[in-house]
Design an enzyme around this catalytic site. Structure first.
Site, PDB file in Angstrom:
ATOM      1  N   GLY A 106      22.755   1.608  13.612  1.00 51.95           N
ATOM      2  CA  GLY A 106      22.117   0.749  14.600  1.00 51.95           C
ATOM      3  C   GLY A 106      23.119   0.119  15.547  1.00 51.95           C
ATOM      4  N   SER A 107      22.881  -1.134  15.863  1.00 56.36           N
ATOM      5  CA  SER A 107      23.669  -1.788  16.909  1.00 56.36           C
ATOM      6  C   SER A 107      25.117  -2.062  16.531  1.00 56.36           C
ATOM      7  CB  SER A 107      22.981  -3.090  17.336  1.00 56.36           C
ATOM      8  OG  SER A 107      21.755  -2.807  17.974  1.00 56.36           O
ATOM      9  N   THR A 108      25.474  -1.983  15.248  1.00 60.99           N
ATOM     10  CA  THR A 108      26.896  -2.133  14.925  1.00 60.99           C
ATOM     11  C   THR A 108      27.697  -0.972  15.509  1.00 60.99           C
ATOM     12  OG1 THR A 108      26.584  -1.055  12.760  1.00 60.99           O
ATOM     13  CG2 THR A 108      26.504  -3.468  12.821  1.00 60.99           C
ATOM     14  N   PHE A 109      27.046   0.167  15.741  1.00 61.89           N
ATOM     15  CA  PHE A 109      27.737   1.314  16.346  1.00 61.89           C
ATOM     16  C   PHE A 109      28.073   1.053  17.809  1.00 61.89           C
ATOM     17  CE2 PHE A 109      28.134   5.619  18.140  1.00 61.89           C
ATOM     18  CZ  PHE A 109      29.010   6.190  17.218  1.00 61.89           C
ATOM     19  N   LYS A 110      27.479   0.015  18.377  1.00 63.73           N
ATOM     20  CA  LYS A 110      27.802  -0.326  19.766  1.00 63.73           C
ATOM     21  C   LYS A 110      29.271  -0.715  19.921  1.00 63.73           C
ATOM     22  CE  LYS A 110      23.034  -1.581  20.801  1.00 63.73           C
ATOM     23  NZ  LYS A 110      22.029  -2.659  20.949  1.00 63.73           N
TER      24      LYS A 110
END
Length: 509
Positions: free
Chosen positions: A222-226
């Site tokens: 999810g957004s941690t991959f941002k």
């Protein structure tokens, strides 16, 4: 010599040669494989007939051996105060099988490792029984306790999750907790029927307590991959941390009619916003757009510099490889092989969806590399190998894996991630008097959202502190939180307090 006798003689000679070849193969080529095979009953019996070395966290044993009054001389014991907490790392020693550190460091623990040759020789000359060597782990007991208890107290008896904490400058794993866990003493018993029954019960448990989720479970990050997407955008030279970036209430990647939205976050609605605002409020439209701009090749290259698509943990077996897709398989009618990701697929990878998969250890490594001025260190769990008398034979030296990003990019990312804690969604990780960098993540596991009858999302949280000279980087993964309402499952709300507790334990706040 008549023909029948000659025929029998030649046949016997071939039998003799075959026997010699088999003995040579078994005694020389396959000896180590047989000796290290946990199914070898003679080896298993030998493991329980000598005093196996201790597994230590600091000065405290988390696995030791005590004399036994049954057919074996020693029983493997895991102190009850930390048995479940450390089980995913220590593993267990059972008649016929080993897991975890008990398996990977078996040669040291049994005393058979070449490093212990002199010790074995001295024992032989003195007429003493050979003792196994000790293995000292890198784990920080306080951090491990904070991680395990944080998962247990947050998720309740039916939850599932994991926490990994790393020392960024060295790669030392300070915490590796997996929940639910198990009591290895139930499997280490000399009562084979009891051990088999305990294993069967654990193996059939749908929550998979025998799985070390920290290294064996891959989920959409999810957004941690941002963090990876932001790193790729800055490394490309197209953007810097203080630039304006594309945003908008929705984004339609080229070549598709499907749009990507921001879950109602109005801060993301303008067509251009600051990079800090995009990370503060985790704007999907921004990072989908950036991924398409960077392109799948550079996105993949950036992910692989952080450790995706590779194996790097040497101290435990069974690591699942984290994945950034290398291509999409083509059918035979289309010529076979693979094709590159489309813009629509690349956009989804930019927000940690599509076929991007990560373990908690991997996301801790991404975070640690940024915290370490862009340098990614190999994670390790074995700090030292000792003799039974605690003399140090080997201390693990830190090993650099890659320059994941430049120091300048790392500094820009750190400034952005500090803002996420100070002004955005990662505020639950804030520590008084300490500058903390962090990022939340909520990953949809199905196309249907939880509120519309789909499965609840996965929740993630990553952070490090102190931001300017990090001593600890943390990744928290919440796989299942069945006792929580759908709208309560968010990385900041569930993972933030756990990450904060782990960081405070390391920093002794």
């Amino acid at each position: 010599m008549n023909k029948p006798i000659r025929t029998v003689s030649i046949f016997c000679m071939f039998l003799f040669l075959a026997l010699m070849a088999n003995v040579t193969y078994v005694q020389f080529w396959k000896a180590e494989d047989y000796n290290t095979d946990p199914r070898n009953a003679r080896v298993a019996e030998a493991s329980f007939s000598r005093e196996r070395g201790q597994i230590l966290v600091g000065d405290e044993p988390v696995a030791t051996s005590k004399p036994s009054d049954d057919q074996y001389k020693y029983l493997r014991v895991y102190p009850s105060s930390g048995a479940r907490m450390f089980a995913p790392v220590t593993g267990y020693l059972q008649l016929g099988s080993q897991t975890g550190i008990e398996r990977s460091q078996n040669a040291v623990l049994t005393g058979e490792d070449p490093q212990l040759f002199v010790t074995r020789l001295v024992d032989l000359l003195k007429g003493d029984q050979t003792q196994g060597g000790n293995v000292v782990l890198t784990l920080n007991a306080a951090a491990q306790k904070a991680a395990f208890e944080g998962l247990r107290d947050t998720l309740g008896p039916r939850g599932e999750g994991s926490v990994v904490a790393i020392q960024p400058k060295t790669g030392r794993v300070l915490a590796m907790a997996s929940y639910p866990s198990y009591d290895p003493n139930e499997l280490a018993t000399h009562d084979s029927k009891s051990a088999a029954a305990a294993y069967e019960q654990l193996d059939k448990d749908p929550r998979d307590p025998l799985v070390n989720r920290a290294i064996q479970t891959r989920l959409f990050p999810g957004s941690t991959f941002k963090l990876v997407t932001a790193a790729a955008a800055i490394e490309s030279g197209k953007y810097h941390g203080d630039d304006q970036v594309p945003a908008g209430s929705s984004y339609q990647p080229p070549g598709t009619t499907r749009t990507i939205g921001n879950d109602g976050r109005s801060q993301c609605n303008p067509s251009k916003i600051s990079f800090a605002t995009a990370l503060d409020w985790s704007c999907n439209t921004t990072f989908a757009h950036l991924a398409v701009e960077v392109g799948p090749e550079k996105m993949r290259d950036q992910a692989e510099k952080f450790g995706f698509n590779s194996n790097y943990l040497l101290d435990l077996k069974g690591q699942a490889q984290s994945v950034y897709p290398t291509g999409i398989p083509l059918s035979d009618k289309d010529g076979g092989g693979t094709r590159e990701l489309s813009d629509a697929e690349t956009a989804q990878t930019g927000i940690g969806q599509f076929e991007v998969q990560s373990t908690p250890l991997q996301m801790a490594m991404v975070t640690a590399a940024i915290a370490n001025q862009g340098t990614l260190m190999r994670p390790y769990l074995v700090e030292q190998v000792q003799t039974a008398g605690f003399d140090v034979l080997r201390t693990t030296e830190p090993d650099k894996l890659s320059d994941a990003v430049s120091p300048q990019t790392a500094r820009e990312l750190t400034d952005l991630l500090v803002s996420v804690v100070d002004n955005g969604t990662a505020s639950p990780a804030a520590i008084s008097g300490v500058k903390v960098a962090g990022k939340t993540g909520t990953a949809q596991r199905t196309s249907t959202r939880c509120s519309a009858g789909g499965k609840p999302p996965y929740a993630w949280f990553v952070s490090y502190a102190p931001a300017d000279n990090a001593e600890v980087a943390v990744a928290v993964m919440i796989e299942e939180a069945p006792d929580r309402a759908c709208d309560e499952i968010a990385g900041g709300q569930l993972g933030g307090p756990i990450a904060k507790a782990v960081m405070e334990a390391v920093l002794k706040k």
